[in-house]
Design a protein around this motif. Sequence first.
Motif, mmCIF file in Angstrom:
data_model
loop_
_atom_site.group_PDB
_atom_site.id
_atom_site.type_symbol
_atom_site.label_atom_id
_atom_site.label_comp_id
_atom_site.label_asym_id
_atom_site.label_seq_id
_atom_site.Cartn_x
_atom_site.Cartn_y
_atom_site.Cartn_z
ATOM 1 N N GLU A 48 26.689 -17.688 10.427
ATOM 2 C CA GLU A 48 26.084 -18.217 11.270
ATOM 3 C C GLU A 48 24.554 -20.067 11.427
ATOM 4 N N PRO A 49 24.893 -19.956 12.450
ATOM 5 C CA PRO A 49 24.071 -21.527 11.905
ATOM 6 C C PRO A 49 22.912 -21.832 11.573
ATOM 7 N N GLN A 50 22.822 -23.046 10.997
ATOM 8 C CA GLN A 50 21.319 -22.659 9.786
ATOM 9 C C GLN A 50 21.120 -23.987 10.452
ATOM 10 N N LEU A 51 20.346 -23.715 11.990
ATOM 11 C CA LEU A 51 19.723 -24.631 12.844
ATOM 12 C C LEU A 51 18.226 -25.147 11.958
ATOM 13 N N ARG A 52 18.036 -25.985 12.113
ATOM 14 C CA ARG A 52 16.782 -26.703 11.691
ATOM 15 C C ARG A 52 16.393 -27.157 13.319
ATOM 16 N N ILE A 53 15.354 -26.255 13.704
ATOM 17 C CA ILE A 53 14.306 -26.863 15.260
ATOM 18 C C ILE A 53 13.258 -26.955 15.505
ATOM 19 N N PRO A 54 12.858 -28.244 15.451
ATOM 20 C CA PRO A 54 12.178 -28.861 15.007
ATOM 21 C C PRO A 54 10.594 -28.628 16.387
ATOM 22 N N PRO A 55 9.325 -28.529 15.569
ATOM 23 C CA PRO A 55 8.578 -28.334 16.584
ATOM 24 C C PRO A 55 7.887 -29.088 17.248
ATOM 25 N N SER A 56 7.027 -28.817 17.969
ATOM 26 C CA SER A 56 7.002 -28.350 19.666
ATOM 27 C C SER A 56 5.386 -29.377 18.625
ATOM 28 N N LEU A 86 -1.342 -29.047 13.417
ATOM 29 C CA LEU A 86 -1.150 -29.015 12.515
ATOM 30 C C LEU A 86 -1.706 -30.024 11.958
ATOM 31 N N PHE A 87 -1.350 -31.150 12.356
ATOM 32 C CA PHE A 87 -2.813 -32.458 12.029
ATOM 33 C C PHE A 87 -3.667 -32.526 12.311
ATOM 34 N N ALA A 88 -3.751 -31.730 13.290
ATOM 35 C CA ALA A 88 -5.782 -31.351 13.787
ATOM 36 C C ALA A 88 -5.913 -30.419 12.460
ATOM 37 N N GLY A 89 -5.606 -29.089 11.898
ATOM 38 C CA GLY A 89 -6.349 -28.735 11.306
ATOM 39 C C GLY A 89 -6.330 -29.479 9.516
ATOM 40 N N TRP A 90 -5.524 -29.925 9.068
ATOM 41 C CA TRP A 90 -5.193 -31.022 8.157
ATOM 42 C C TRP A 90 -6.461 -31.965 8.747
#
Length: 143
Positions: free
Chosen positions: A118-126, A133-137
Amino acid sequence: MSEEELAEFETDVLSGFVLARASAGLVDSTIRNDTNHLELIRDWFGRPRWEMEPADADVYFGKVLRDAKPSTRTGRAGALAVFFQFLELRHKVELHNLTGRVVECPLDEMNRPRASVEPQLRIPPSEAEIEALFAGWREELVT
């Protein structure tokens, strides 16, 4: 050869394996991982590893480690395969003379564990996910 002499010989062989791996330039952690894998196999098998046959490897990798992580299974299989290469290169004749056994790796193309397919893909966030994420921070840092 007595049981005690056989146990001493087995210890000497494993020590030689460690020294050979160190002289090949492997780092201590890699050697330690390999020897840990080999000790776990030995503990399960209850006899010198050179007595393992394909049917034993089938049981070990097919039943005992069936639910283990693929990395554990392939790591353990890799350590066993390299150990048997060492036995075949350095101790084949001696083991045959002492035990009457011909050293042969119990892992073959039929029972050798494979790494996960199974490929271990890392799909970057949109961009929207990054902004959220940054708005929450930002809100958290203000308070």
